[in-house]
Design an enzyme around this catalytic site. Structure first.
Site, PDB file in Angstrom:
ATOM      1  N   GLY A  52       0.781  -1.231   0.000  1.00  0.00           N
ATOM      2  CA  GLY A  52       0.000   0.000   0.000  1.00  0.00           C
ATOM      3  C   GLY A  52       0.809   1.275   0.000  1.00  0.00           C
ATOM      4  O   GLY A  52       0.312   2.329   0.401  1.00  0.00           O
ATOM      5  N   GLY A  71       9.626   4.637  -2.990  1.00  0.00           N
ATOM      6  CA  GLY A  71      10.515   3.609  -3.489  1.00  0.00           C
ATOM      7  C   GLY A  71       9.798   2.506  -4.235  1.00  0.00           C
ATOM      8  O   GLY A  71       8.581   2.545  -4.448  1.00  0.00           O
ATOM      9  N   ALA A  72      10.572   1.511  -4.623  1.00  0.00           N
ATOM     10  CA  ALA A  72      10.040   0.338  -5.324  1.00  0.00           C
ATOM     11  C   ALA A  72      10.140  -0.860  -4.388  1.00  0.00           C
ATOM     12  O   ALA A  72      11.241  -1.354  -4.121  1.00  0.00           O
ATOM     13  CB  ALA A  72      10.827   0.084  -6.604  1.00  0.00           C
ATOM     14  N   LYS A 102       8.338   9.101  -8.011  1.00  0.00           N
ATOM     15  CA  LYS A 102       8.391   7.634  -8.128  1.00  0.00           C
ATOM     16  C   LYS A 102       9.515   7.346  -9.112  1.00  0.00           C
ATOM     17  O   LYS A 102       9.290   7.080 -10.298  1.00  0.00           O
ATOM     18  CB  LYS A 102       7.059   7.089  -8.634  1.00  0.00           C
ATOM     19  CG  LYS A 102       7.011   5.559  -8.758  1.00  0.00           C
ATOM     20  CD  LYS A 102       6.902   4.865  -7.413  1.00  0.00           C
ATOM     21  CE  LYS A 102       6.813   3.351  -7.593  1.00  0.00           C
ATOM     22  NZ  LYS A 102       6.570   2.638  -6.327  1.00  0.00           N
TER      23      LYS A 102
END
Length: 225
Positions: free
Chosen positions: A14, A115-116, A37
């Site tokens: 989430g 972040g990823a 992002k």
């Protein structure tokens, strides 16, 4: 300008949902924010953009462009370092750092970098997301989806942040699954074992008002620049 790197305890916990709600509360309070992002994967079914990038742009009502918030994107929802190797894309820590730091001269109150995935998501065979956070030297906001396994994942992430002297600005309990039992008990356990009080608990039907207190903490003058 306050700066925060948003990470999850895992993928699909989430982060982008939390990011968009933080954007909403900033917009409602006239707090000038920008959410980046830098690395995204997984194309939206509604456009050519990656789904997370599209969600962030929608939260801002498209007052920013995709190029302003995203540097590297992949259509496939695959671990970044794997799809980068397959497509011969270099996810360079230096390039990502420069992309982010180029925003520092903008007239903003707060800069979020989403972040990823989790803290140790690989960017290549020899670098991870942790390396980028260490290079930026900014605090982290941690998102934990409260479910079976979250205690272990959250504590491991908090411990790893501490081991590398990275400041934890706060952690968010994302309680978006109504089928999960004993959410309060799990949150309390994380608080007791980590020493960090949960910054806010977000339910499935949360709106931006649930983030008011968190936004006050993040924008407070006590928080390091």
């Amino acid at each position: 300008m306050k700066k925060f790197f948003i990470i999850g305890t895992d993928t699909e916990v989430g982060k982008t949902y939390i990011s968009t709600k933080l954007i909403e509360v900033c917009e409602h309070q006239n707090i000038k924010s920008l959410c980046l992002k830098p690395v995204a994967s997984g194309q939206s079914q509604f456009s050519e953009l990656c789904e997370d990038v599209e969600s962030i742009l929608n939260a801002y009502k498209h007052k920013f462009t995709a190029a302003e918030i995203n540097l590297i994107s992949f259509n496939q929802a695959v671990a970044p370092h794997i799809i980068a190797a397959k497509t011969k894309v270099d996810i360079s820590i230096g390039n990502l750092k420069q992309f982010i730091e180029n925003k520092y001269n903008q007239d903003l109150d707060i800069l979020f970098i989403e972040g990823a995935g989790g803290l140790l998501t690989p960017y290549s065979d020899h670098t991870t997301q942790l390396d980028l956070i260490k290079a930026l030297e900014i605090p982290v906001i941690l998102v934990s989806a409260i479910k079976v396994g979250c205690i272990n994942h959250t504590l491991l992430t908090i411990n790893e942040l501490g081991r590398h002297n990275i400041k934890l600005a706060g952690w968010i309990a994302n309680c978006n699954d109504s089928n999960i039992k004993y959410t309060d008990e799990q949150i309390s356990t994380i608080e007791e074992l980590s020493g960090y009080k949960c910054s806010t608990k977000i339910s499935q039907n949360a709106d931006y008002l649930d983030f008011i207190d968190l936004s006050k903490i993040l924008i407070s003058p006590e928080e390091n620049e």
